[in-house]
Design an enzyme around this catalytic site. Structure first.
Site, mmCIF file in Angstrom:
data_model
loop_
_atom_site.group_PDB
_atom_site.id
_atom_site.type_symbol
_atom_site.label_atom_id
_atom_site.label_comp_id
_atom_site.label_asym_id
_atom_site.label_seq_id
_atom_site.Cartn_x
_atom_site.Cartn_y
_atom_site.Cartn_z
ATOM 1 N N ARG A 98 7.970 -37.718 -51.529
ATOM 2 C CA ARG A 98 7.429 -38.886 -50.678
ATOM 3 C C ARG A 98 5.899 -38.739 -50.598
ATOM 4 O O ARG A 98 5.222 -38.701 -49.381
ATOM 5 C CB ARG A 98 7.743 -38.687 -49.120
ATOM 6 C CG ARG A 98 9.370 -38.845 -49.054
ATOM 7 C CD ARG A 98 10.190 -39.996 -49.356
ATOM 8 N NE ARG A 98 11.434 -40.072 -48.983
ATOM 9 C CZ ARG A 98 12.392 -39.907 -49.871
ATOM 10 N NH1 ARG A 98 12.171 -39.725 -51.158
ATOM 11 N NH2 ARG A 98 13.675 -39.756 -49.480
ATOM 12 N N SER A 123 12.644 -43.162 -41.681
ATOM 13 C CA SER A 123 12.551 -41.996 -41.350
ATOM 14 C C SER A 123 11.061 -41.429 -40.784
ATOM 15 O O SER A 123 10.120 -41.623 -41.647
ATOM 16 C CB SER A 123 12.861 -40.952 -42.573
ATOM 17 O OG SER A 123 14.158 -41.415 -43.067
ATOM 18 N N GLU A 155 6.235 -38.488 -41.921
ATOM 19 C CA GLU A 155 6.286 -39.467 -43.188
ATOM 20 C C GLU A 155 5.417 -40.891 -42.748
ATOM 21 O O GLU A 155 4.810 -41.397 -43.912
ATOM 22 C CB GLU A 155 7.691 -39.710 -43.538
ATOM 23 C CG GLU A 155 7.843 -40.674 -44.868
ATOM 24 C CD GLU A 155 9.269 -40.818 -45.371
ATOM 25 O OE1 GLU A 155 10.012 -39.714 -45.247
ATOM 26 O OE2 GLU A 155 9.789 -41.920 -45.404
HETATM 27 P P1 FAD Z 1 3.066 -50.520 -45.103
HETATM 28 O O1 FAD Z 1 3.699 -50.126 -43.863
HETATM 29 O O2 FAD Z 1 2.593 -51.789 -44.946
HETATM 30 O O3 FAD Z 1 1.822 -49.318 -45.560
HETATM 31 C C1 FAD Z 1 2.202 -47.960 -45.747
HETATM 32 C C2 FAD Z 1 0.775 -47.440 -46.171
HETATM 33 O O4 FAD Z 1 0.613 -47.715 -47.492
HETATM 34 C C3 FAD Z 1 -0.314 -47.753 -45.160
HETATM 35 O O5 FAD Z 1 -1.262 -46.390 -45.103
HETATM 36 C C4 FAD Z 1 -1.079 -48.697 -45.933
HETATM 37 O O6 FAD Z 1 -2.261 -48.845 -45.808
HETATM 38 C C5 FAD Z 1 -0.691 -48.305 -47.640
HETATM 39 N N1 FAD Z 1 -0.857 -49.401 -48.358
HETATM 40 C C6 FAD Z 1 0.187 -50.413 -48.198
HETATM 41 N N2 FAD Z 1 -0.096 -51.337 -49.375
HETATM 42 C C7 FAD Z 1 -0.983 -50.777 -50.052
HETATM 43 C C8 FAD Z 1 -1.802 -51.057 -51.201
HETATM 44 N N3 FAD Z 1 -1.671 -52.470 -51.741
HETATM 45 N N4 FAD Z 1 -2.911 -50.506 -51.607
HETATM 46 C C9 FAD Z 1 -3.171 -49.171 -51.017
HETATM 47 N N5 FAD Z 1 -2.647 -48.788 -49.922
HETATM 48 C C10 FAD Z 1 -1.531 -49.407 -49.417
HETATM 49 N N6 FAD Z 1 10.910 -45.375 -47.673
HETATM 50 C C11 FAD Z 1 11.580 -44.560 -48.583
HETATM 51 O O7 FAD Z 1 11.018 -44.004 -49.444
HETATM 52 N N7 FAD Z 1 13.088 -44.626 -48.673
HETATM 53 C C12 FAD Z 1 13.750 -45.425 -47.878
HETATM 54 O O8 FAD Z 1 15.057 -45.406 -48.349
HETATM 55 C C13 FAD Z 1 13.172 -46.045 -46.778
HETATM 56 N N8 FAD Z 1 13.930 -46.798 -46.011
HETATM 57 C C14 FAD Z 1 13.393 -47.528 -45.165
HETATM 58 C C15 FAD Z 1 14.198 -48.168 -44.116
HETATM 59 C C16 FAD Z 1 13.718 -48.760 -42.800
HETATM 60 C C17 FAD Z 1 14.719 -49.286 -42.032
HETATM 61 C C18 FAD Z 1 12.246 -48.667 -42.814
HETATM 62 C C19 FAD Z 1 11.875 -49.356 -41.615
HETATM 63 C C20 FAD Z 1 11.485 -48.047 -43.829
HETATM 64 C C21 FAD Z 1 12.026 -47.461 -44.582
HETATM 65 N N9 FAD Z 1 11.273 -46.632 -45.627
HETATM 66 C C22 FAD Z 1 11.872 -45.947 -46.592
HETATM 67 C C23 FAD Z 1 9.761 -46.617 -45.316
HETATM 68 C C24 FAD Z 1 8.974 -47.824 -45.932
HETATM 69 O O9 FAD Z 1 9.824 -48.881 -46.169
HETATM 70 C C25 FAD Z 1 8.303 -47.392 -47.217
HETATM 71 O O10 FAD Z 1 7.504 -46.406 -47.234
HETATM 72 C C26 FAD Z 1 7.676 -48.782 -48.047
HETATM 73 O O11 FAD Z 1 7.181 -48.332 -49.211
HETATM 74 C C27 FAD Z 1 6.438 -49.170 -46.966
HETATM 75 O O12 FAD Z 1 6.064 -50.420 -47.520
HETATM 76 P P2 FAD Z 1 4.921 -51.382 -46.822
HETATM 77 O O13 FAD Z 1 4.421 -52.416 -47.609
HETATM 78 O O14 FAD Z 1 5.844 -51.796 -45.413
HETATM 79 O O15 FAD Z 1 3.890 -50.222 -46.411
HETATM 80 P P1 NAP Z 2 22.316 -39.488 -46.481
HETATM 81 O O1 NAP Z 2 22.974 -39.923 -47.708
HETATM 82 O O2 NAP Z 2 23.355 -39.428 -45.190
HETATM 83 O O3 NAP Z 2 22.013 -37.887 -46.590
HETATM 84 C C1 NAP Z 2 21.370 -37.236 -45.617
HETATM 85 C C2 NAP Z 2 20.327 -36.387 -46.296
HETATM 86 O O4 NAP Z 2 20.622 -35.467 -47.298
HETATM 87 C C3 NAP Z 2 19.140 -37.362 -46.954
HETATM 88 O O5 NAP Z 2 17.899 -37.183 -46.228
HETATM 89 C C4 NAP Z 2 19.072 -36.964 -48.369
HETATM 90 O O6 NAP Z 2 17.922 -36.188 -48.666
HETATM 91 C C5 NAP Z 2 19.898 -35.473 -48.224
HETATM 92 N N1 NAP Z 2 20.824 -35.403 -49.536
HETATM 93 C C6 NAP Z 2 21.938 -36.387 -49.486
HETATM 94 N N2 NAP Z 2 22.603 -36.134 -50.727
HETATM 95 C C7 NAP Z 2 21.798 -35.263 -51.457
HETATM 96 C C8 NAP Z 2 21.877 -34.769 -52.751
HETATM 97 N N3 NAP Z 2 22.701 -34.538 -53.578
HETATM 98 N N4 NAP Z 2 20.641 -33.947 -53.069
HETATM 99 C C9 NAP Z 2 19.628 -33.660 -52.329
HETATM 100 N N5 NAP Z 2 19.447 -34.376 -51.114
HETATM 101 C C10 NAP Z 2 20.618 -35.094 -50.664
HETATM 102 O O7 NAP Z 2 21.258 -40.058 -46.153
HETATM 103 P P2 NAP Z 2 20.923 -41.449 -45.245
HETATM 104 O O8 NAP Z 2 20.109 -41.237 -44.283
HETATM 105 O O9 NAP Z 2 21.939 -42.525 -45.417
HETATM 106 O O10 NAP Z 2 19.605 -42.179 -46.573
HETATM 107 C C11 NAP Z 2 20.177 -42.553 -47.736
HETATM 108 C C12 NAP Z 2 19.018 -42.128 -48.471
HETATM 109 O O11 NAP Z 2 17.952 -43.348 -48.175
HETATM 110 C C13 NAP Z 2 18.211 -40.976 -48.655
HETATM 111 O O12 NAP Z 2 18.007 -40.738 -50.003
HETATM 112 C C14 NAP Z 2 17.277 -41.206 -47.689
HETATM 113 O O13 NAP Z 2 15.861 -40.311 -48.090
HETATM 114 C C15 NAP Z 2 16.823 -42.749 -47.974
HETATM 115 N N6 NAP Z 2 16.433 -43.291 -46.766
HETATM 116 C C16 NAP Z 2 14.841 -42.997 -46.663
HETATM 117 C C17 NAP Z 2 14.302 -43.465 -45.411
HETATM 118 C C18 NAP Z 2 12.860 -43.585 -45.327
HETATM 119 O O14 NAP Z 2 12.106 -44.038 -44.274
HETATM 120 N N7 NAP Z 2 12.141 -42.482 -46.042
HETATM 121 C C19 NAP Z 2 14.989 -44.269 -44.459
HETATM 122 C C20 NAP Z 2 16.465 -44.617 -44.700
HETATM 123 C C21 NAP Z 2 16.983 -44.059 -45.821
HETATM 124 P P3 NAP Z 2 16.769 -37.278 -49.253
HETATM 125 O O15 NAP Z 2 16.087 -37.880 -48.043
HETATM 126 O O16 NAP Z 2 15.479 -36.322 -49.626
HETATM 127 O O17 NAP Z 2 16.982 -38.325 -50.247
#
Ligand code: FAD
Ligand code: NAP
Length: 337
Positions: free
Chosen positions: A163, A237, A333
């Site tokens: 991340r 998250s 994050e």
């Molecule tokens: P924004 O929120 O608009 O921006 C985020 C940051 O990036 C800001 O600092 C912004 O200035 C910068 N930025 C955006 N666009 C640019 C650009 N073109 N150039 C330079 N900087 C830029 N993330 C995960 O990794 N895995 C997940 O599974 C995941 N699940 C999510 C589920 C939900 C319900 C929600 C709400 C969020 C989740 N996220 C997840 C977080 C989010 O979706 C990601 O981080 C996504 O990439 C953000 O994209 P955005 O366009 O909305 O970014």
């Molecule tokens: P999940 O599948 O219930 O798992 C819970 C946590 O366990 C996750 O954080 C995941 O880590 C870790 N995990 C599960 N299996 C794993 C494996 N085999 N090896 C290493 N780590 C493992 O999680 P969930 O909440 O439903 O989310 C599913 C996936 O979507 C995850 O990968 C999560 O990161 C992603 N997600 C991200 C966001 C966000 O905003 N960043 C929001 C929602 C979901 P990791 O998170 O490192 O994968």
């Protein structure tokens, strides 16, 4: 260029925070970036919003906020095994994933339904279900505000981590990402052993594995588990899963033999931030207009009318409590503005 003054950012952030942008400009063409940089009447301070799904607005946003709506997907190269696809940064991430699946290009199916834009994907090296964006990103092109030119960064130069990337550090606020080139597979290798994917495929009766079937499984799991920002404001998250030294982990294990964990390498272990927060009794709490989601302790929510400051204060309380109970300092994050 139509600059709007004093505009509410409520429609542009999934947390549903009603902060204002001093000035707001929608970017639909890359050529606008040089014009913005050269326009002395526009503020020097610039911020970029894509889908607004990873930001917390703790105050009104000074300067110029750029709303990214750069569009376009182009196949730029292919060989027997791969395609190279250039995607404009304002494309919606999930729409790009569906486009790839429709063309039978593999590599992003496990990243289905992640909110936000393509341009933000390299920013935090988005990841889910055992796949990270860095595995398919070939290059990232960005407009550099100080250098006043477009620069292309190779995958290695992006310094991708868990991340994390160079765009959160050395290049923070310095560039506007305009395009990402993805290298996708024509011959697929499936990743189904993470989380509940296999279980979901089994219960859907999938006999023949495909990238479409995996995408559908991920969509089904995510839709059933994750709070929908249209129903309750959130940014996914709020904290990263901490990666700690093995020695520290082994001490914790003595006291908490049930601690969920995943080895990262020989010396580090990932523990689950959601579990740590739950152990500190934050899961489901309500604090004024904010709180922690009932089913996902990692997700802070806007229970209606919250301001960013109160969400930030709750996140700070969580950080300090987890630190004093487990000796682990969680990292946010979500980008704090
Ligand atoms: P924004 O929120 O608009 O921006 C985020 C940051 O990036 C800001 O600092 C912004 O200035 C910068 N930025 C955006 N666009 C640019 C650009 N073109 N150039 C330079 N900087 C830029 N993330 C995960 O990794 N895995 C997940 O599974 C995941 N699940 C999510 C589920 C939900 C319900 C929600 C709400 C969020 C989740 N996220 C997840 C977080 C989010 O979706 C990601 O981080 C996504 O990439 C953000 O994209 P955005 O366009 O909305 O970014
Ligand atoms: P999940 O599948 O219930 O798992 C819970 C946590 O366990 C996750 O954080 C995941 O880590 C870790 N995990 C599960 N299996 C794993 C494996 N085999 N090896 C290493 N780590 C493992 O999680 P969930 O909440 O439903 O989310 C599913 C996936 O979507 C995850 O990968 C999560 O990161 C992603 N997600 C991200 C966001 C966000 O905003 N960043 C929001 C929602 C979901 P990791 O998170 O490192 O994968």
């Amino acid at each position: 260029m139509q600059v709007q003054q004093n505009i509410s950012l409520l429609p542009y952030n999934t947390f549903g925070i009603d902060a204002k942008a001093e000035q707001l400009l929608v970017v639909t063409d890359k050529a606008q970036l040089a014009a913005i940089a050269n326009n002395s009447t526009l503020p020097k301070e610039k911020h970029i919003i894509g889908g607004g799904s990873n930001i917390l607005l703790t105050h009104d946003v000074p300067g110029l906020t750029l709303l990214n709506q750069l569009k376009g997907i182009e196949l730029i190269k292919e060989d027997d095994a791969h395609v190279w696809v250039q995607v404009a940064s304002g494309e919606v991430w999930h729409e790009f994933v569906l486009y790839a699946i429709d063309h039978d290009w593999g590599g992003v199916e496990n990243l289905s339904l992640i909110p936000g834009t393509v341009g933000a994907a390299p920013m935090q090296n988005i990841g889910a279900y055992g796949v990270e964006a860095k595995e398919v990103i070939e290059t990232v092109t960005a407009w550099h505000w100080e250098e006043q030119k477009f620069l292309t960064y190779t995958n290695e130069e992006c310094h991708f981590g868990y991340r994390d990337s160079i765009f959160k550090h050395e290049l923070k606020e310095k560039v506007f990402i305009t395009d990402v080139v993805f290298k996708l597979d024509k011959e697929h290798s499936f990743n189904t052993n993470y989380g509940a994917i296999q279980q979901e495929l089994d219960s859907a009766g999938v006999k023949e594995l495909s990238i479409k079937a995996i995408s559908n499984a991920v969509i089904a799991i995510r839709s059933s588990k994750l709070p929908n920002p249209k129903e309750i404001g959130n940014a996914g998250s709020f904290f990263k899963n901490p990666v700690i030294a093995k020695e520290h982990f082994e001490q914790l294990l003595q006291e908490h033999p049930e601690i969920p964990h995943y080895p990262v390498d020989d010396t580090n272990v990932k523990v689950l931030a959601g579990w740590l927060i739950e152990q500190c009794q934050f899961k489901g709490i309500k604090r004024g207009h904010t709180g922690v989601h009932e089913k996902q302790a990692l997700v802070l929510v806007n229970r209606g009318g919250a301001n960013g400051q109160e969400v930030w204060e709750l996140s700070e309380e969580i950080l300090q409590t987890v630190h004093s109970k487990f000796g682990i300092m969680l990292e946010r994050e979500v980008q704090i503005w």
